[in-house]
Write a protein that holds these residues in place. Structure first.
Motif, PDB file in Angstrom:
ATOM      1  N   ARG A 138       0.886  -1.263  -0.080  1.00 37.95           N
ATOM      2  CA  ARG A 138      -0.058  -0.046   0.064  1.00 37.95           C
ATOM      3  C   ARG A 138       0.784   1.226  -0.110  1.00 37.95           C
ATOM      4  N   SER A 139       0.120   2.433  -0.206  1.00 40.55           N
ATOM      5  CA  SER A 139       1.026   3.876  -0.175  1.00 40.55           C
ATOM      6  C   SER A 139       1.736   4.128   0.765  1.00 40.55           C
ATOM      7  N   HIS A 140       1.362   3.504   2.170  1.00 40.42           N
ATOM      8  CA  HIS A 140       2.261   3.862   3.297  1.00 40.42           C
ATOM      9  C   HIS A 140       3.887   2.923   3.394  1.00 40.42           C
ATOM     10  N   GLY A 141       3.961   2.131   2.035  1.00 41.14           N
ATOM     11  CA  GLY A 141       5.287   1.525   2.198  1.00 41.14           C
ATOM     12  C   GLY A 141       5.402   0.404   3.373  1.00 41.14           C
ATOM     13  N   ILE A 142       6.608  -0.315   3.061  1.00 37.63           N
ATOM     14  CA  ILE A 142       7.059  -1.129   4.103  1.00 37.63           C
ATOM     15  C   ILE A 142       8.582  -1.183   4.387  1.00 37.63           C
ATOM     16  N   GLY A 143       9.115  -1.799   5.311  1.00 39.95           N
ATOM     17  CA  GLY A 143      10.377  -1.863   5.603  1.00 39.95           C
ATOM     18  C   GLY A 143      11.033  -2.807   4.732  1.00 39.95           C
ATOM     19  N   LYS A 144      12.435  -2.580   4.521  1.00 46.83           N
ATOM     20  CA  LYS A 144      13.281  -3.505   3.661  1.00 46.83           C
ATOM     21  C   LYS A 144      13.355  -4.957   4.092  1.00 46.83           C
ATOM     22  N   ASP A 145      13.173  -5.164   5.236  1.00 42.95           N
ATOM     23  CA  ASP A 145      12.982  -6.710   5.804  1.00 42.95           C
ATOM     24  C   ASP A 145      11.616  -7.324   5.135  1.00 42.95           C
ATOM     25  N   ILE A 146      10.579  -6.612   5.058  1.00 38.18           N
ATOM     26  CA  ILE A 146       9.540  -7.242   4.473  1.00 38.18           C
ATOM     27  C   ILE A 146       9.533  -7.306   3.059  1.00 38.18           C
ATOM     28  N   CYS A 147      10.173  -6.588   2.271  1.00 31.18           N
ATOM     29  CA  CYS A 147      10.645  -6.565   0.887  1.00 31.18           C
ATOM     30  C   CYS A 147      11.196  -7.773   0.652  1.00 31.18           C
ATOM     31  N   GLU A 148      12.515  -7.943   1.483  1.00 30.15           N
ATOM     32  CA  GLU A 148      13.260  -9.289   1.422  1.00 30.15           C
ATOM     33  C   GLU A 148      12.507 -10.545   1.490  1.00 30.15           C
ATOM     34  N   LEU A 149      11.749 -10.557   2.758  1.00 31.46           N
ATOM     35  CA  LEU A 149      10.787 -11.567   2.863  1.00 31.46           C
ATOM     36  C   LEU A 149      10.133 -12.006   1.595  1.00 31.46           C
ATOM     37  N   ILE A 150       9.304 -11.044   1.076  1.00 31.84           N
ATOM     38  CA  ILE A 150       8.516 -11.434  -0.220  1.00 31.84           C
ATOM     39  C   ILE A 150       9.538 -11.949  -1.357  1.00 31.84           C
ATOM     40  N   GLU A 151      10.439 -11.259  -1.321  1.00 31.98           N
ATOM     41  CA  GLU A 151      11.554 -11.858  -2.557  1.00 31.98           C
ATOM     42  C   GLU A 151      11.687 -13.514  -2.070  1.00 31.98           C
ATOM     43  N   LYS A 152      12.256 -13.580  -1.015  1.00 28.55           N
ATOM     44  CA  LYS A 152      12.773 -14.801  -0.484  1.00 28.55           C
ATOM     45  C   LYS A 152      11.753 -15.698  -0.595  1.00 28.55           C
ATOM     46  N   LYS A 153      10.607 -15.601  -0.500  1.00 29.90           N
ATOM     47  CA  LYS A 153       9.350 -16.738  -0.420  1.00 29.90           C
ATOM     48  C   LYS A 153       8.836 -16.923  -1.809  1.00 29.90           C
ATOM     49  N   GLY A 154       9.613 -16.129  -2.907  1.00 32.88           N
ATOM     50  CA  GLY A 154       9.060 -16.230  -4.142  1.00 32.88           C
ATOM     51  C   GLY A 154       7.714 -15.439  -4.513  1.00 32.88           C
ATOM     52  N   LEU A 155       7.337 -14.686  -3.860  1.00 34.65           N
ATOM     53  CA  LEU A 155       6.069 -14.172  -3.762  1.00 34.65           C
ATOM     54  C   LEU A 155       6.028 -12.910  -4.913  1.00 34.65           C
ATOM     55  N   VAL A 156       5.006 -12.660  -5.759  1.00 30.00           N
ATOM     56  CA  VAL A 156       5.193 -11.860  -6.562  1.00 30.00           C
ATOM     57  C   VAL A 156       4.723 -10.156  -5.552  1.00 30.00           C
ATOM     58  N   CYS A 157       5.701  -9.446  -5.830  1.00 27.77           N
ATOM     59  CA  CYS A 157       5.590  -8.082  -5.085  1.00 27.77           C
ATOM     60  C   CYS A 157       5.078  -7.051  -6.200  1.00 27.77           C
ATOM     61  N   VAL A 158       4.044  -6.310  -5.947  1.00 26.29           N
ATOM     62  CA  VAL A 158       3.433  -5.019  -6.763  1.00 26.29           C
ATOM     63  C   VAL A 158       3.380  -3.984  -5.655  1.00 26.29           C
ATOM     64  N   ASP A 159       4.718  -3.153  -5.831  1.00 27.72           N
ATOM     65  CA  ASP A 159       4.783  -2.108  -5.039  1.00 27.72           C
ATOM     66  C   ASP A 159       3.976  -0.862  -5.485  1.00 27.72           C
ATOM     67  N   ALA A 160       2.932  -0.413  -4.621  1.00 28.64           N
ATOM     68  CA  ALA A 160       2.417   0.596  -4.869  1.00 28.64           C
ATOM     69  C   ALA A 160       2.569   1.754  -3.626  1.00 28.64           C
ATOM     70  N   THR A 161       3.702   1.564  -3.098  1.00 32.00           N
ATOM     71  CA  THR A 161       4.313   2.404  -1.944  1.00 32.00           C
ATOM     72  C   THR A 161       4.186   4.180  -3.107  1.00 32.00           C
ATOM     73  N   CYS A 162       3.549   4.859  -2.217  1.00 29.56           N
ATOM     74  CA  CYS A 162       3.607   6.364  -2.841  1.00 29.56           C
ATOM     75  C   CYS A 162       5.018   6.889  -3.037  1.00 29.56           C
ATOM     76  N   PRO A 163       5.259   7.367  -4.155  1.00 32.81           N
ATOM     77  CA  PRO A 163       6.545   7.925  -4.552  1.00 32.81           C
ATOM     78  C   PRO A 163       7.185   8.773  -3.311  1.00 32.81           C
ATOM     79  N   PHE A 164       6.257   9.571  -2.737  1.00 28.98           N
ATOM     80  CA  PHE A 164       6.694  10.689  -1.858  1.00 28.98           C
ATOM     81  C   PHE A 164       7.325   9.809  -0.458  1.00 28.98           C
ATOM     82  N   VAL A 165       6.567   8.695  -0.270  1.00 30.33           N
ATOM     83  CA  VAL A 165       6.978   7.900   0.775  1.00 30.33           C
ATOM     84  C   VAL A 165       8.389   7.192   0.564  1.00 30.33           C
ATOM     85  N   LYS A 166       8.387   6.674  -0.572  1.00 23.09           N
ATOM     86  CA  LYS A 166       9.504   6.004  -1.230  1.00 23.09           C
ATOM     87  C   LYS A 166      10.680   6.810  -1.291  1.00 23.09           C
ATOM     88  N   ARG A 167      10.598   8.280  -1.450  1.00 21.14           N
ATOM     89  CA  ARG A 167      11.863   9.221  -1.166  1.00 21.14           C
ATOM     90  C   ARG A 167      12.287   9.123   0.129  1.00 21.14           C
TER      91      ARG A 167
END
Ligand code: F3S
Length: 288
Positions: free
Chosen positions: A79-108
């Motif tokens: 979601r737009s709030h974004g997530i921490g790096k650890d959650i990103c890594e977990l999604i990747e490690k588990k082979g799940l598909v990540c669709v990142d809708a983090t708001c670009p202002f939060v990403k900044r």
């Protein structure tokens, strides 16, 4: 009697984008042979109606890291709030598909804190420590970040051993309060760089709401009970207009208007869908 609806009421750019992303994923899955379940990491927005509509279309909400860990397959929309790096890594490690809708202002903000903390700076977040956006920001810092929300907390900051500080803000934080807290910090001897990461959408919505509320006899603020930006709007409007009400939808509105009421103002938080705003607006226009 006049009714004035704030132009900036409702979905901001980031929330609109995140909600649309989920609906796009639903459409995409209809067309593919091997269908994957769709999840959002936390409710996509603080709005029960939207979340329920998505649920009916098969989208499930993951409430915790544990629930994510238990998955074997699926699409995870961030979601737009974004997530921490650890959650990103977990999604990747588990082979799940990540669709990142983090708001670009939060990403900044993620990019800033990642870079500055790697350079050895202490990250100081001005915001609500329990908010998922702040949790996410913390998750991109190399060393533990400190979150400050009140003047008292800022004054009591034990930062003797900090060399340099990098200050960022939760995107939905009140701009004036942010400045006050930064002033307190600047009075101390700390060496700090301050990046105002408050989103313009929030600032504009707050400024417009304040202006309308200052002229209105009755002010209506629409938004989810758990939405922090809506609560802040309510705070601001209450300061200007004694008759300010906070509602989630038309069903909550108990309005009694005397003849002396000249202007009713309406605004809504970032996660309030247009149809709810319209409903309230039409009701007030037609019933009184
Ligand atoms: Fe993004 Fe600003 Fe909305 S940070 S989610 S556009 S309030």
């Amino acid at each position: 009697m006049d009714v004035r609806l704030a132009k900036s009421a409702g979905f901001c750019f980031g929330v609109k984008r995140a909600v649309e992303t989920v609906y796009e994923q639903i459409e995409k899955q209809k067309k593919v042979e091997k269908k994957l379940p769709i999840y959002t990491y936390g409710p996509i927005i603080h709005n029960e109606q939207v979340v329920q509509d998505l649920e009916e279309k098969g989208v499930r909400v993951l409430e915790s890291r544990e629930e994510l860990e238990a998955l074997q397959e699926g699409i995870i929309v961030i979601r737009s709030h974004g997530i921490g790096k650890d959650i990103c890594e977990l999604i990747e490690k588990k082979g799940l598909v990540c669709v990142d809708a983090t708001c670009p202002f939060v990403k900044r903000i993620h990019t800033i804190v990642e870079k500055e903390s790697a350079a050895g700076k202490q990250i100081l977040i001005i915001g609500n420590p329990g908010h998922p956006e702040v949790e996410g920001i913390k998750g991109w810092c190399d060393s533990p970040a400190v979150t400050v929300e009140s003047e008292e907390e800022m004054r009591n900051l034990k930062a003797e051993e900090w060399k340099e500080i990098c200050v960022v803000s939760q995107t939905t934080f009140n701009y004036n309060k942010f400045q006050e807290l930064v002033e307190i910090l600047k009075k101390s001897r700390y060496n700090s760089s301050v990046v105002n990461t408050i989103c313009n959408a929030t600032e504009e919505r707050q400024t417009e709401a304040k202006k309308i509320a200052s002229e209105a006899d009755v002010m209506i603020v629409i938004g989810g009970a758990h939405s922090s930006n809506t609560r802040k709007l309510y705070e601001i409007c209450s300061g200007e207009c004694a008759r300010t009400c906070f509602i989630q939808s038309l069903a909550d509105l108990k309005l009694e208007l005397s003849d002396s009421v000249r202007l009713v103002g309406i605004t809504a938080g970032a996660s309030t869908p247009n149809n709810i705003i319209e409903e309230v607006q039409n009701y007030v226009r037609n019933e009184f």
